[in-house]
Scaffold this active site. Structure first.
Site, short mmCIF file in Angstrom:
data_model
loop_
_atom_site.label_atom_id
_atom_site.label_comp_id
_atom_site.label_asym_id
_atom_site.label_seq_id
_atom_site.Cartn_x
_atom_site.Cartn_y
_atom_site.Cartn_z
N LYS A 88 0.86 -1.19 0.00
CA LYS A 88 0.00 0.00 0.00
C LYS A 88 0.90 1.24 0.00
O LYS A 88 1.94 1.25 0.68
CB LYS A 88 -0.90 -0.03 1.25
CG LYS A 88 -1.90 1.11 1.34
CD LYS A 88 -2.79 0.98 2.58
CE LYS A 88 -3.85 2.07 2.67
NZ LYS A 88 -4.73 1.91 3.85
N SER B 93 -9.80 2.00 2.87
CA SER B 93 -8.92 2.78 2.03
C SER B 93 -7.90 1.96 1.25
O SER B 93 -7.35 2.46 0.28
CB SER B 93 -8.16 3.81 2.89
OG SER B 93 -7.31 3.15 3.81
N SER C 186 -10.06 -0.44 6.96
CA SER C 186 -9.43 -0.32 5.63
C SER C 186 -8.77 -1.55 5.07
O SER C 186 -8.38 -1.54 3.90
CB SER C 186 -8.42 0.82 5.64
OG SER C 186 -9.09 2.03 5.45
N1 GLN Z 1 -13.27 4.45 6.34
C1 GLN Z 1 -12.65 4.79 7.59
C2 GLN Z 1 -12.15 6.21 7.53
O1 GLN Z 1 -12.32 6.84 6.53
C3 GLN Z 1 -11.54 3.85 7.89
C4 GLN Z 1 -10.35 4.07 7.04
C5 GLN Z 1 -9.19 3.27 7.49
O2 GLN Z 1 -9.32 2.22 8.10
N2 GLN Z 1 -8.02 3.77 7.19
O3 GLN Z 1 -11.59 6.70 8.48
#
Ligand code: GLN
Length: 483
Positions: free
Chosen positions: A76, A151, A175
């Site tokens: 990532k 994400s 995410s």
């Molecule tokens: N969707 C959640 C956020 O926007 C989690 C994102 C994540 O786990 N990085 O914070």
């Protein structure tokens, strides 16, 4: 070759069926052909990958190879990679070449894994659809009109499309698990502190945790084995021994107690997703598990508490991107303040700005007690709920996401609806527990994921519970209609 799992590829390399260079070329070729459609990668590191592959082949020839030497993966783009752009999905880091490797990257390299590139993600990991990326959205290999989740959507889509057999991700509120669910792959978010955060660009430091995607639980176990462990450079890293995750993978599940939280099966859960989840739970019953209803009474407070704590932490973490030290700098700044405001104003996207503003507000003197302190109190209650439940059951199960993948553009203009797609995953980060998602079926051709939540450092148990299911089902083997 591209349809093989990490375990199969490692065996093929060991047996001399193909070299790492051949394998790497095959996958780079696939990325070249399919990624223009999917946009799972921000950066493809073809030349360094081939060099790493040749080095892996030499190590093998010299009898110095480990279990995974020569197997390709992707990282990532939140993990710093020496000499390679590390953008975190943001314009503000578009020109940032990391001067060092994250611990996770270092460990993967030491294990001989070959990095094919850096995967797409929501900007600074803020999002559930990979649509907030400065580099444009990633598409879901099961349906190009659908989002891959986020994400870590690029990593999940790359594994689903067989561009790579495995990839790293990070999970602050879902995410890893949510995109794994939406892309039909296997993903694990370990216990907070299990995997080093050093060199992993911070979003919300008390929640962020690195983990892995693969097609199978067996593959995720192999990757976690490489990634996990104490790191003195990360002050929240857990100084706990790392078990052999493969050793207990095949343990029988007879007598396993699975808790089903009432709150995870109620209003808001898509009826067809619920049906698929019920079927997967019936499979667990056939495997000898006992299913009991439990309650997580404060589950409904997870989203509001997270959306105070995460923005508060991010507003502080993102203060370092000021246009001075690294990253994007605006043209012709008039003075220092102009440099700061325009660099940040032009460098950050809308969702990141929204969160910085919410966080700054929640932490300001007059509101700290009302918002941040209150959210931390709720966080403690949520942790207590889980600990009480896990005193009665071995694992907790439920849907990973309330719906299957939604359409691109469907939720971008409605942040609150977007936030709700993490309704079953976020509490796990607030509690610091490990969570996993495995594919268990489809609704209208789009994958459904089952989430398992375990006790602190019970990753081996989660992997075992996933592996047994994958031995009697083939959802994880299904191929999306790409290439
Ligand atoms: N969707 C959640 C956020 O926007 C989690 C994102 C994540 O786990 N990085 O914070």
């Amino acid at each position: 070759m591209h349809t093989q799992t990490i375990a199969e590829l490692a065996a093929g390399l060991r047996a001399g069926d193909f070299s790492s260079e051949e394998l790497t070329r095959t996958l780079l070729d696939r990325i070249g052909r399919l990624d223009p459609q999917l946009n799972a990668f921000i950066t493809v590191t073809a030349e360094p990958a081939l060099e790493q592959a040749r080095a892996a082949d030499r190590r093998r020839a010299a009898g110095e190879s480990g279990a995974l030497t020569g197997v390709p993966i992707a990282h990532k783009d939140i993990f710093c990679t020496l000499g390679v752009r590390t953008s975190c999905g943001s314009r503000i880091l578009d020109n940032f070449i990391a001067p060092y490797d994250a611990t996770v990257v270092e460990k993967c390299q030491a294990a001989g894994l070959v990095m094919l590139g850096k995967t797409n993600m929501d900007e600074f990991a803020m999002g559930s659809s990979t649509e907030t990326s400065y580099y444009g959205p990633t598409r879901n290999p099961w349906d190009l009109n659908a989002v891959p989740g986020g994400s870590s959507g690029g990593s999940a889509a790359a594994v689903a499309a067989r561009l790579v057999p495995g990839a790293t991700g990070t999970d602050t509120g879902g995410s890893i698990r949510q995109p794994a669910s939406l892309c039909g792959v296997t993903g694990l978010k370990p216990t907070y502190g299990r995997v080093s955060r050093w060199g992993m660009i911070a979003y919300a430091s008390s929640l962020d945790q690195g983990g892995a995607f693969g097609r199978t639980a067996e593959d995720v176990a192999l990757l976690l084995q490489v990634m996990a462990g104490f790191d003195p450079r990360d002050s929240t890293s857990a100084d706990q021994p790392v078990p052999d995750y493969s050793a207990t993978l095949n343990d029988p599940l007879a007598g396993l107690k699975i808790g089903l939280p009432r709150e995870y099966f109620g209003e808001g859960l898509d009826a067809q997703v619920a049906e698929v989840i019920e079927e997967s739970l019936a499979e667990y019953r056939r495997l000898g598990a006992e299913l009991v209803e439990i309650s997580l009474p404060n589950a409904g407070l997870a989203i509001p508490s997270y959306y105070v704590i995460a923005p508060a932490e991010c507003s502080s973490n993102l203060a370092r991107f000021d246009g001075v030290r690294y990253g994007y700098r605006c043209e012709n700044p008039q003075d220092l303040l102009d440099l700061y405001t325009r660099s940040r104003g032009e460098g950050f996207g809308a969702e990141v700005k929204r969160r910085i503003m919410i966080g700054t507000y929640a932490l300001s003197a007059g509101y700290y007690d009302a918002y941040y302190l209150k959210a931390q109190q709720i966080r403690r209650l949520i942790g207590q709920d889980f600990r009480a439940a896990l005193a009665q059951v071995d694992v907790i199960m439920g849907p990973t996401s309330p719906t299957v993948a939604f359409d691109l553009g469907e939720k971008v203009d409605d942040p609150v609806t977007m936030y709700l797609s993490d309704i079953y995953t976020i509490a796990v980060n607030l509690a610091g527990l490990p969570g996993m998602s495995i594919p268990v079926g489809f609704v209208d051709g789009r994958p459904v994921g089952l989430q398992s939540i375990g006790n602190y450092f019970a990753e081996a148990k989660l992997l075992n519970v996933a592996q047994r299911y994958q031995q009697v089902t083939d959802w994880h083997r299904r191929l999306p209609p790409v290439g």
